[in-house]
Design a protein around this motif. Structure first.
Motif, PDB file in Angstrom:
ATOM      1  N   SER A   1      49.854  43.282  16.327  1.00  0.00           N
ATOM      2  CA  SER A   1      49.347  43.659  17.644  1.00  0.00           C
ATOM      3  C   SER A   1      50.278  44.657  18.315  1.00  0.00           C
ATOM      4  CB  SER A   1      49.225  42.420  18.524  1.00  0.00           C
ATOM      5  OG  SER A   1      48.311  41.526  17.965  1.00  0.00           O
TER       6      SER A   1
ATOM      7  N   GLN B   1      41.804  47.073  29.313  1.00  0.00           N
ATOM      8  CA  GLN B   1      42.975  46.427  28.729  1.00  0.00           C
ATOM      9  C   GLN B   1      43.309  45.178  29.536  1.00  0.00           C
ATOM     10  OE1 GLN B   1      46.500  48.856  28.508  1.00  0.00           O
ATOM     11  NE2 GLN B   1      47.514  47.455  27.121  1.00  0.00           N
ATOM     12  N   THR B   2      43.824  44.179  28.858  1.00  0.00           N
ATOM     13  CA  THR B   2      44.241  42.944  29.507  1.00  0.00           C
ATOM     14  C   THR B   2      45.144  43.272  30.688  1.00  0.00           C
ATOM     15  OG1 THR B   2      44.162  41.858  27.358  1.00  0.00           O
ATOM     16  CG2 THR B   2      45.310  40.686  29.105  1.00  0.00           C
TER      17      THR B   2
ATOM     18  N   ALA C   1      36.855  33.791  28.720  1.00  0.00           N
ATOM     19  CA  ALA C   1      37.903  34.787  28.953  1.00  0.00           C
ATOM     20  C   ALA C   1      38.138  35.047  30.441  1.00  0.00           C
ATOM     21  CB  ALA C   1      37.571  36.099  28.243  1.00  0.00           C
TER      22      ALA C   1
ATOM     23  N   ARG D   1      42.872  37.800  30.374  1.00  0.00           N
ATOM     24  CA  ARG D   1      42.818  37.223  29.028  1.00  0.00           C
ATOM     25  C   ARG D   1      41.855  38.040  28.177  1.00  0.00           C
ATOM     26  NH1 ARG D   1      41.319  31.133  29.897  1.00  0.00           N
ATOM     27  NH2 ARG D   1      40.658  31.455  27.754  1.00  0.00           N
ATOM     28  N   PRO D   2      42.217  38.304  26.912  1.00  0.00           N
ATOM     29  CA  PRO D   2      41.305  39.068  26.063  1.00  0.00           C
ATOM     30  C   PRO D   2      40.052  38.262  25.728  1.00  0.00           C
ATOM     31  CG  PRO D   2      43.208  38.321  24.800  1.00  0.00           C
ATOM     32  CD  PRO D   2      43.456  37.935  26.227  1.00  0.00           C
TER      33      PRO D   2
ATOM     34  N   TYR E   1      34.579  43.907  27.898  1.00  0.00           N
ATOM     35  CA  TYR E   1      35.394  43.600  26.725  1.00  0.00           C
ATOM     36  C   TYR E   1      36.846  43.802  27.129  1.00  0.00           C
ATOM     37  CZ  TYR E   1      31.170  43.425  23.959  1.00  0.00           C
ATOM     38  OH  TYR E   1      29.951  43.072  23.454  1.00  0.00           O
ATOM     39  N   VAL E   2      37.606  42.714  27.130  1.00  0.00           N
ATOM     40  CA  VAL E   2      39.007  42.751  27.532  1.00  0.00           C
ATOM     41  C   VAL E   2      39.838  42.721  26.258  1.00  0.00           C
ATOM     42  CG1 VAL E   2      40.781  41.686  28.966  1.00  0.00           C
ATOM     43  CG2 VAL E   2      38.362  41.451  29.604  1.00  0.00           C
ATOM     44  N   VAL E   3      40.647  43.767  26.054  1.00  0.00           N
ATOM     45  CA  VAL E   3      41.392  43.916  24.798  1.00  0.00           C
ATOM     46  C   VAL E   3      42.880  44.091  25.081  1.00  0.00           C
ATOM     47  CG1 VAL E   3      39.391  44.893  23.592  1.00  0.00           C
ATOM     48  CG2 VAL E   3      41.018  46.430  24.702  1.00  0.00           C
ATOM     49  N   ASP E   4      43.717  43.650  24.145  1.00  0.00           N
ATOM     50  CA  ASP E   4      45.166  43.811  24.281  1.00  0.00           C
ATOM     51  C   ASP E   4      45.625  45.219  23.921  1.00  0.00           C
ATOM     52  OD1 ASP E   4      45.727  41.243  25.224  1.00  0.00           O
ATOM     53  OD2 ASP E   4      45.956  40.422  23.209  1.00  0.00           O
TER      54      ASP E   4
END
Length: 183
Positions: free
Chosen positions: A42, A69-70, A92, A112-113, A131-134
């Motif tokens: 990651s 992004q988170t 999430a 939170r992703p 869509y929450v992504v790191d």
């Protein structure tokens, strides 16, 4: 059915990933979330101070698909002349913005992703997906089915594609790509 085609090119310090998403008939697919995740693990998420917007216009969420992004704060202005009640019961991010017009007092921070499905308690047809992504490297396809992720450091990436209309919108289609130091 999603078909993912990716190509990467660029100088040694950064590259661009261009993705084209098509259905089984070769037609472009709009609103596909594309995320580049380094294959070695990651990415270190940089702290984001980003602030995004999901509007409400003509009794619809605009845009209907958003990737953040988170840690991103999202405002939910209501530009209709009626009140809306925005909510999500997604694991999430669970939240409610009770009936309001204009701008709610505070943005919602997506910490939170995962996939967050939005609804309006008053207008059942109103739905949107966050869509929450790191990863800091992401994009959403336009009406031509393409997306571009700029400034990728050289290396191998797992490119993930998500779309709300697939059987499990939280399960991505994946493809490994290499962003080289010279192309």
């Amino acid at each position: 059915l999603l078909a993912l085609a990716a190509g990467a090119a660029g100088p040694a310090y950064a590259g661009s990933l261009v993705v084209s998403v098509r259905d089984a008939k070769g037609e472009p697919i709009r609103d596909v979330v594309v995320v580049a995740v380094p294959a070695a693990g990651s990415p270190k998420p940089k702290l984001t101070t980003a602030r995004e917007v999901i509007d409400q216009i003509d009794k619809e969420f605009v845009p209907a698909v958003k990737v953040v992004q988170t840690g991103t704060a999202v405002d939910f202005p209501n530009n209709d002349n009626i009140r809306h009640h925005v909510y999500s019961f997604s694991p999430a991010k669970k939240f409610e913005l009770p009936l309001y017009r204009g701008m709610p007092a505070a943005p919602v921070v997506f910490d939170r992703p995962g996939v967050v499905i939005l609804g309006c308690n008053i207008h059942d047809w109103m739905m949107a997906y966050v869509y929450v992504v790191d990863s800091p490297w992401f994009a959403t396809t336009g009406k031509d089915g393409s997306a571009r992720i700029p400034d990728l450091p050289p290396g191998d990436y797992d490119v993930e594609a998500y779309h709300p209309r697939v059987k499990d919108p939280a399960e991505p289609l994946r493809q490994r790509v290499a962003v080289g130091s010279e192309q």
